[in-house]
Write a protein that holds these residues in place. Sequence first.
Motif, short mmCIF file in Angstrom:
data_model
loop_
_atom_site.label_atom_id
_atom_site.label_comp_id
_atom_site.label_asym_id
_atom_site.label_seq_id
_atom_site.Cartn_x
_atom_site.Cartn_y
_atom_site.Cartn_z
N ILE A 16 -3.95 2.23 -16.23
CA ILE A 16 -4.74 2.79 -15.13
C ILE A 16 -5.21 1.70 -14.18
O ILE A 16 -5.11 1.83 -12.96
N ILE A 17 -5.71 0.60 -14.72
CA ILE A 17 -6.20 -0.50 -13.88
C ILE A 17 -5.06 -1.11 -13.06
O ILE A 17 -5.21 -1.33 -11.86
N PHE A 18 -3.94 -1.36 -13.71
CA PHE A 18 -2.82 -1.95 -12.98
C PHE A 18 -2.35 -1.07 -11.83
O PHE A 18 -2.03 -1.55 -10.75
N THR A 19 -2.32 0.24 -12.07
CA THR A 19 -1.84 1.16 -11.05
C THR A 19 -2.80 1.27 -9.88
O THR A 19 -2.39 1.34 -8.72
N ALA A 20 -4.10 1.30 -10.17
CA ALA A 20 -5.09 1.58 -9.13
C ALA A 20 -5.60 0.34 -8.41
O ALA A 20 -6.33 0.47 -7.42
N THR A 21 -5.23 -0.85 -8.85
CA THR A 21 -5.82 -2.06 -8.27
C THR A 21 -5.20 -2.45 -6.93
O THR A 21 -5.91 -2.68 -5.96
N LEU A 22 -3.87 -2.55 -6.86
CA LEU A 22 -3.26 -3.00 -5.62
C LEU A 22 -3.49 -2.05 -4.45
O LEU A 22 -3.85 -2.50 -3.36
N PRO A 23 -3.30 -0.73 -4.61
CA PRO A 23 -3.58 0.16 -3.47
C PRO A 23 -5.00 0.05 -2.97
O PRO A 23 -5.25 0.08 -1.76
N SER A 24 -5.96 -0.08 -3.87
CA SER A 24 -7.35 -0.21 -3.43
C SER A 24 -7.60 -1.56 -2.78
O SER A 24 -8.43 -1.68 -1.87
N THR A 25 -6.89 -2.59 -3.22
CA THR A 25 -7.03 -3.91 -2.60
C THR A 25 -6.55 -3.89 -1.15
O THR A 25 -7.15 -4.52 -0.27
N LEU A 26 -5.48 -3.16 -0.89
CA LEU A 26 -4.90 -3.12 0.45
C LEU A 26 -5.54 -2.07 1.35
O LEU A 26 -5.26 -2.05 2.56
N ALA A 27 -6.38 -1.22 0.81
CA ALA A 27 -6.92 -0.09 1.58
C ALA A 27 -7.67 -0.53 2.83
O ALA A 27 -7.57 0.10 3.88
N ALA A 28 -8.42 -1.61 2.74
CA ALA A 28 -9.25 -2.04 3.86
C ALA A 28 -8.53 -3.00 4.80
O ALA A 28 -9.10 -3.44 5.80
N LEU A 29 -7.27 -3.32 4.52
CA LEU A 29 -6.54 -4.31 5.30
C LEU A 29 -5.51 -3.67 6.21
O LEU A 29 -4.94 -2.64 5.88
N PRO A 30 -5.22 -4.28 7.37
CA PRO A 30 -4.13 -3.78 8.21
C PRO A 30 -2.79 -4.06 7.56
O PRO A 30 -2.67 -4.93 6.69
N GLU A 31 -1.77 -3.32 7.98
CA GLU A 31 -0.44 -3.47 7.39
C GLU A 31 0.13 -4.86 7.60
O GLU A 31 0.96 -5.33 6.83
N SER A 32 -0.32 -5.56 8.63
CA SER A 32 0.17 -6.91 8.89
C SER A 32 -0.24 -7.90 7.81
O SER A 32 0.34 -8.98 7.70
N ASP A 33 -1.27 -7.56 7.04
CA ASP A 33 -1.75 -8.45 5.98
C ASP A 33 -1.23 -8.07 4.60
O ASP A 33 -1.63 -8.68 3.60
N VAL A 34 -0.34 -7.08 4.52
CA VAL A 34 0.13 -6.58 3.23
C VAL A 34 0.83 -7.68 2.42
O VAL A 34 0.57 -7.85 1.23
N ALA A 35 1.72 -8.43 3.05
CA ALA A 35 2.50 -9.43 2.31
C ALA A 35 1.61 -10.52 1.73
O ALA A 35 1.71 -10.86 0.55
N VAL A 36 0.74 -11.10 2.57
CA VAL A 36 -0.14 -12.18 2.10
C VAL A 36 -1.09 -11.68 1.02
O VAL A 36 -1.31 -12.33 0.00
#
Length: 488
Positions: free
Chosen positions: A328-348
Amino acid sequence: MAESGGIMSSDAPVDQAQLSATEKHEEEIQVAQPETFKHSWRVWCVFLVLCLLSFISAIDATIVTTSLPTITRDIGGSKEYVWIVNSFLFTSTVPQPLFGQISDIFGRKNPMIFAIALFAIGSGLAGGAQSPGMLIAARTIQGLGSGGLYVLSDIIVCDMVPPRHRGPYLSAILSTAAIGTTIGPIIGGALALKNWRWIFWLNLPASGLGFLAIVLILNVKYKRSPTWRHALARVDFLGNAIFVPSMGVKGVTPLMSGVYFLAFALAIMPFGGMAGVFMSKTGLYIPLHWLGFALSAIGIGLFSTLDENSSRAACIGYQVIASGGTGIIFTATLPSTLAALPESDVAVATGTYSFVRSFGLVWGATMASIAFNGEINSHIDSVSDQTIRNLLIDGGAYAYAAVQHGGISDLPEPSRDQVINIYVRALRVVWWIVTSISVLGFLCTFIEKHVELRKSHSTEYGLADKESTTNSLEKGGEQVVSTVSENT
């Protein structure tokens, strides 16, 4: 054109025209996703390839653990065996943020091809190694490629799938990696009985399949830098230069230990899948963080109650609870990490996240070994036989647990019970440490702020046909040239 002292005026028509054409060109190369996400055949194909690459790279993180005695008997290196394992772990961790930056400059396809090539070359060299030094060097190359596969797989998924729908995809990739990590010792132990070199050579056909699929299917749009100087300036060389240098009780065989651990790996898939579906349907992830850390704390806490007399049902059941939390933690961590960021920052951001996750693996193993060895040393006097004490003290207990002949199960009484008791006490402290970390994570969820997961996204690196990409770039360039000519 309006000029002043040979310098173009800031409000000159040509500048406005160029700006307008450039902005329009940039809009054309972006991939605006519709509100309703469609799972096209290309998405499925790329996704399955990413799962395969994640699987084989994860296998190699643990595949040598049960085959090391066979390998070192063949080519030597009994004193360097730790580096045969750790060289892969360290080099697969350190370059992940760098791969994230590079993928923003050269797109996702070329770095992925490079990572696959490194992994395949390292695997080939490792299979043909004739000395410990050659094997360590080959594992280092293999690890560098594996690090790229880890982070780029997550990045590509984020490019293809909007934030709201990423959960199931990321969960599947993480689940295949978890299964690979778990069955690695089983595969390694089985192949070591025949020819240990196939432990590494089996990666070659899988790498070749992945290579061809990425070349033929992964057509990705990206914004090219105008010059090499401009491209290289976007890489944080100073930061990377500073950053990179700074990095058993049941009496069964190591092979059967891997089999026992299958319950943990297999349980990750359904829990992770359910978490991904829940997140896609509701857009909520904080409840998943709460539940994941709670299950992890409970399951690992229950590990501390296990001893040599514990039933198999207890061993498996406790693993399922802890595994559920991990999935559960592994699945829910990355999407929530990227939620507040613009798509241009996804890779970094994904590169950094992937590094932290892998770095946690390295430090988790290190912390556990320090605590385990410390407890063994603290209670070594409870073992009456001086010869056995010498085998266990100062880090020897870990290696002694893997001895198949003349190991714990072959000890006479009362030495056998004394040794098992000291192992149980040492492991109990390890479980307490990990439980405390899970409890800390659980408490942090109560101060976490929710950010909405978007149902659509616009990215410069989405899937696109080669023909449409070329036409778009040519069209954009013609517009700029034409506008400049007309206004000049």
